[in-house]
Design a protein around this motif. Structure first.
Motif, PDB file in Angstrom:
ATOM      1  N   ASP A  33      -4.503  21.641  -6.979  1.00 42.63           N
ATOM      2  CA  ASP A  33      -5.442  20.658  -7.511  1.00 42.63           C
ATOM      3  C   ASP A  33      -4.762  19.311  -7.736  1.00 42.63           C
ATOM      4  O   ASP A  33      -5.340  18.258  -7.478  1.00 42.63           O
ATOM      5  N   LEU A  34      -3.523  19.346  -8.241  1.00 50.34           N
ATOM      6  CA  LEU A  34      -2.789  18.117  -8.504  1.00 50.34           C
ATOM      7  C   LEU A  34      -2.530  17.360  -7.206  1.00 50.34           C
ATOM      8  O   LEU A  34      -2.690  16.131  -7.147  1.00 50.34           O
ATOM      9  N   GLN A  35      -2.151  18.093  -6.144  1.00 47.88           N
ATOM     10  CA  GLN A  35      -1.894  17.456  -4.858  1.00 47.88           C
ATOM     11  C   GLN A  35      -3.174  16.844  -4.287  1.00 47.88           C
ATOM     12  O   GLN A  35      -3.171  15.722  -3.776  1.00 47.88           O
ATOM     13  N   ILE A  36      -4.270  17.592  -4.396  1.00 52.75           N
ATOM     14  CA  ILE A  36      -5.555  17.095  -3.889  1.00 52.75           C
ATOM     15  C   ILE A  36      -6.003  15.873  -4.682  1.00 52.75           C
ATOM     16  O   ILE A  36      -6.513  14.895  -4.128  1.00 52.75           O
ATOM     17  N   LYS A  37      -5.785  15.939  -6.005  1.00 55.06           N
ATOM     18  CA  LYS A  37      -6.176  14.826  -6.866  1.00 55.06           C
ATOM     19  C   LYS A  37      -5.424  13.556  -6.487  1.00 55.06           C
ATOM     20  O   LYS A  37      -5.997  12.477  -6.387  1.00 55.06           O
ATOM     21  N   LYS A  38      -4.104  13.690  -6.250  1.00 55.89           N
ATOM     22  CA  LYS A  38      -3.303  12.524  -5.863  1.00 55.89           C
ATOM     23  C   LYS A  38      -3.789  11.964  -4.531  1.00 55.89           C
ATOM     24  O   LYS A  38      -3.847  10.749  -4.334  1.00 55.89           O
ATOM     25  N   LYS A  39      -4.156  12.863  -3.617  1.00 55.30           N
ATOM     26  CA  LYS A  39      -4.661  12.421  -2.318  1.00 55.30           C
ATOM     27  C   LYS A  39      -5.973  11.669  -2.482  1.00 55.30           C
ATOM     28  O   LYS A  39      -6.192  10.618  -1.873  1.00 55.30           O
ATOM     29  N   MET A  40      -6.864  12.195  -3.337  1.00 58.58           N
ATOM     30  CA  MET A  40      -8.149  11.541  -3.560  1.00 58.58           C
ATOM     31  C   MET A  40      -7.961  10.169  -4.214  1.00 58.58           C
ATOM     32  O   MET A  40      -8.653   9.213  -3.899  1.00 58.58           O
ATOM     33  N   GLU A  41      -6.992  10.089  -5.146  1.00 58.97           N
ATOM     34  CA  GLU A  41      -6.721   8.817  -5.810  1.00 58.97           C
ATOM     35  C   GLU A  41      -6.261   7.779  -4.789  1.00 58.97           C
ATOM     36  O   GLU A  41      -6.747   6.649  -4.782  1.00 58.97           O
ATOM     37  N   LYS A  42      -5.336   8.166  -3.928  1.00 58.07           N
ATOM     38  CA  LYS A  42      -4.838   7.245  -2.911  1.00 58.07           C
ATOM     39  C   LYS A  42      -5.954   6.816  -1.973  1.00 58.07           C
ATOM     40  O   LYS A  42      -6.066   5.637  -1.614  1.00 58.07           O
ATOM     41  N   GLU A  43      -6.807   7.777  -1.575  1.00 60.11           N
ATOM     42  CA  GLU A  43      -7.908   7.463  -0.656  1.00 60.11           C
ATOM     43  C   GLU A  43      -8.887   6.482  -1.294  1.00 60.11           C
ATOM     44  O   GLU A  43      -9.376   5.556  -0.640  1.00 60.11           O
ATOM     45  N   LEU A  44      -9.171   6.667  -2.586  1.00 62.28           N
ATOM     46  CA  LEU A  44     -10.109   5.766  -3.246  1.00 62.28           C
ATOM     47  C   LEU A  44      -9.508   4.376  -3.408  1.00 62.28           C
ATOM     48  O   LEU A  44     -10.165   3.369  -3.142  1.00 62.28           O
ATOM     49  N   PHE A  45      -8.241   4.296  -3.823  1.00 64.09           N
ATOM     50  CA  PHE A  45      -7.598   2.997  -3.970  1.00 64.09           C
ATOM     51  C   PHE A  45      -7.534   2.273  -2.630  1.00 64.09           C
ATOM     52  O   PHE A  45      -7.752   1.062  -2.551  1.00 64.09           O
ATOM     53  N   GLN A  46      -7.256   3.025  -1.567  1.00 64.30           N
ATOM     54  CA  GLN A  46      -7.221   2.420  -0.234  1.00 64.30           C
ATOM     55  C   GLN A  46      -8.598   1.871   0.135  1.00 64.30           C
ATOM     56  O   GLN A  46      -8.710   0.768   0.699  1.00 64.30           O
ATOM     57  N   ARG A  47      -9.615   2.630  -0.200  1.00 61.59           N
ATOM     58  CA  ARG A  47     -10.984   2.179   0.122  1.00 61.59           C
ATOM     59  C   ARG A  47     -11.336   0.915  -0.661  1.00 61.59           C
ATOM     60  O   ARG A  47     -11.964   0.002  -0.112  1.00 61.59           O
ATOM     61  N   LEU A  48     -10.917   0.857  -1.931  1.00 60.74           N
ATOM     62  CA  LEU A  48     -11.184  -0.338  -2.734  1.00 60.74           C
ATOM     63  C   LEU A  48     -10.510  -1.561  -2.130  1.00 60.74           C
ATOM     64  O   LEU A  48     -11.116  -2.639  -2.024  1.00 60.74           O
ATOM     65  N   LEU A  49      -9.243  -1.397  -1.726  1.00 67.36           N
ATOM     66  CA  LEU A  49      -8.514  -2.517  -1.129  1.00 67.36           C
ATOM     67  C   LEU A  49      -9.165  -2.955   0.180  1.00 67.36           C
ATOM     68  O   LEU A  49      -9.348  -4.161   0.420  1.00 67.36           O
ATOM     69  N   ASN A  50      -9.521  -1.994   1.029  1.00 71.10           N
ATOM     70  CA  ASN A  50     -10.143  -2.326   2.313  1.00 71.10           C
ATOM     71  C   ASN A  50     -11.485  -3.026   2.123  1.00 71.10           C
ATOM     72  O   ASN A  50     -11.789  -4.020   2.795  1.00 71.10           O
ATOM     73  N   SER A  51     -12.286  -2.509   1.200  1.00 69.92           N
ATOM     74  CA  SER A  51     -13.608  -3.108   0.955  1.00 69.92           C
ATOM     75  C   SER A  51     -13.472  -4.537   0.463  1.00 69.92           C
ATOM     76  O   SER A  51     -14.216  -5.433   0.893  1.00 69.92           O
ATOM     77  N   PHE A  52     -12.526  -4.768  -0.435  1.00 72.54           N
ATOM     78  CA  PHE A  52     -12.316  -6.128  -0.934  1.00 72.54           C
ATOM     79  C   PHE A  52     -11.905  -7.067   0.198  1.00 72.54           C
ATOM     80  O   PHE A  52     -12.419  -8.177   0.327  1.00 72.54           O
ATOM     81  N   SER A  53     -10.981  -6.610   1.038  1.00 75.01           N
ATOM     82  CA  SER A  53     -10.485  -7.462   2.125  1.00 75.01           C
ATOM     83  C   SER A  53     -11.556  -7.739   3.167  1.00 75.01           C
ATOM     84  O   SER A  53     -11.660  -8.860   3.677  1.00 75.01           O
ATOM     85  N   TYR A  54     -12.371  -6.726   3.493  1.00 70.08           N
ATOM     86  CA  TYR A  54     -13.456  -6.947   4.452  1.00 70.08           C
ATOM     87  C   TYR A  54     -14.489  -7.917   3.898  1.00 70.08           C
ATOM     88  O   TYR A  54     -15.041  -8.750   4.623  1.00 70.08           O
TER      89      TYR A  54
END
Length: 440
Positions: free
Chosen positions: A12-33
């Protein structure tokens, strides 16, 4: 369902870290687009942890390709982050290379973990002075000045209004993440856990051949639901929640995993919870407010897992609401009931049903609550109050036993005598002979 092994917790911890990274990446991409500007998350020392897919502008790439230039960029980011933290708002600054950027502190789970950096723009067209500055920079970071000058001419130029608008967006994003306190990721984790649970349990039911066929769903809901409320009255909240899981699993099994059927059964459950909650003392206004919120959530559920998670969430919300009401209002209810009995003990119609109606509660709930608080039944209390009054009349008056019985709410002399002896150990006549002391 909620208990996890060590391996499951690590997964669960590994999946959670992956989800956190994916969401932060999406936030950065959305802002830049949206803004066509670079964005990144840095640590407190200015090291880039994650950046938008758009990446640095050509000029910044050249600057950062030099160890000296990279070190200066990190230093600029770290210093700007300190200023933003000091003022608690986005901080607009000119980096060491002369471009405009801005930074906002990034908080997650209450901790300042880094900074949200964006920009790499200019607010004016490069002039002769800028060209002189770039040539000096090129010398310091050992870059070809002509290539660096060509790249700076291609840096995006924006107005002060655009910069402020983008800074406001950064502030909104970082504030949202900070206030969510991880709820975004927790929700995804719950969905995964619920999905694993329902399908695993469903397979177990099939393997043992215990899946219900042609059963009466309404009766099943009512039966388990009543057991849930019974455990709440006994203050066994953990058992009530375990029963809720059984109920939810039953709904899932009988629906055969069909989302729309689960939604329909969910509304049936909500209706049952509303009706039963009011019977057990929860104020109608509180129930309706809670049900309005939950109705919107189930309407938006677009997967079986979300619908099942809704069932568990709404059930637990009602369990906690009723348990809290029991705890906070139990004493007040008992006080009012005791007072009501003291005023009406002489009435032959006095009964648990009548007292419950006067208290706006169900007889079953009132009876359970009274026994839990007092240690004996409501009927026993009524008889105790009546017998105490009867003892007073027997000591102080010469009224007949039948008259005393009637005045204290007993319909029959024989029943009065039976109750009197059970409580006092004496018959009414024996009690009078031992304690008679008429008023003068």
């Amino acid at each position: 369902m909620l208990a996890l092994s060590l391996s499951e917790r690590m997964e669960d911890l590994q999946i959670k870290k992956k989800m956190e990274k994916e969401l932060f990446q999406r936030l950065l991409n959305s802002f830049s687009y949206a803004t066509r500007m670079f964005s990144a998350i840095t640590d407190l020392e200015g090291n880039c942890i994650l950046s938008s897919e758009q990446g640095d502008c050509e000029f910044c790439q050249l600057v950062k390709s030099s160890p000296t230039g990279m070190a200066r960029c990190r230093s600029s980011y770290a210093w700007a982050g300190e200023q933003a933290l000091k003022w608690k708002e986005p901080y607009i600054f000119k980096c060491h290379a002369g471009l405009i950027s801005w930074v906002c502190p990034f908080f997650y789970r209450g901790k300042h973990i880094g900074n949200f950096i964006c920009g790499q723009v200019m607010m004016w067209q490069p002039a002769e002075f800028c060209h002189h500055w770039i040539r000096e920079l090129a010398s310091e970071i050992e870059q070809d000045p002509n290539i660096l000058l060509q790249s700076v001419d291609r840096v995006k130029s924006v107005s002060s209004v655009e910069i402020q608008a983008a800074a406001d967006l950064v502030f909104i994003i970082t504030s949202y993440v900070a206030k969510s306190e991880g709820e975004i990721f927790d929700f995804q984790q719950k969905l995964r856990r619920v999905g694993s649970w329902i399908w695993t349990e469903n397979k177990k039911q099939k393997d043992v051949g215990s899946q219900t066929a042609g059963g009466n769903t309404e009766q099943d809901l009512s039966k388990i639901g009543n057991q849930i409320f019974m455990e709440i009255r006994r203050s066994d909240i953990d058992k009530a929640k375990k029963l809720l899981e059984q109920l939810v699993l039953q709904i899932f099994i009988q629906s055969k995993g069909q989302l729309e059927v689960i939604k329909g059964r969910s509304l049936e459950l909500l209706s049952f919870l509303i009706r039963t909650s009011t019977e057990y003392g929860v104020k109608f206004g509180e129930v309706i407010h809670l049900s309005d919120l939950k109705l919107r959530e189930i309407d938006e559920a677009d997967t079986v897992e979300k619908a099942v998670l809704w069932l568990l969430a709404v059930g637990n919300a009602f369990i906690e609401l009723i348990a809290e009401r029991n705890s906070s209002e139990g004493e007040g209810i008992i006080d009012r009931v005791v007072e009501y009995i003291q005023k009406n003990y002489s009435s032959e119609s006095l009964s648990v049903k009548e007292i419950a109606r006067a208290s706006y509660l169900s007889p079953a709930y009132l009876g359970q609550l009274f026994k839990k608080k007092m240690g004996y039944s409501l009927t026993e209390h009524i008889n105790k109050v009546r017998i105490e009054q009867a003892k007073l009349l027997l000591r102080q008056t010469e009224q007949t036993i039948e008259s005393v019985a009637i005045q204290t709410g007993f319909k029959e002399r024989s029943y009065f005598c039976k109750v009197f002896k059970k409580i006092t150990g004496l018959s009414p006549n024996e009690y009078r002979k031992k304690n008679f002391s008429p008023l003068v």
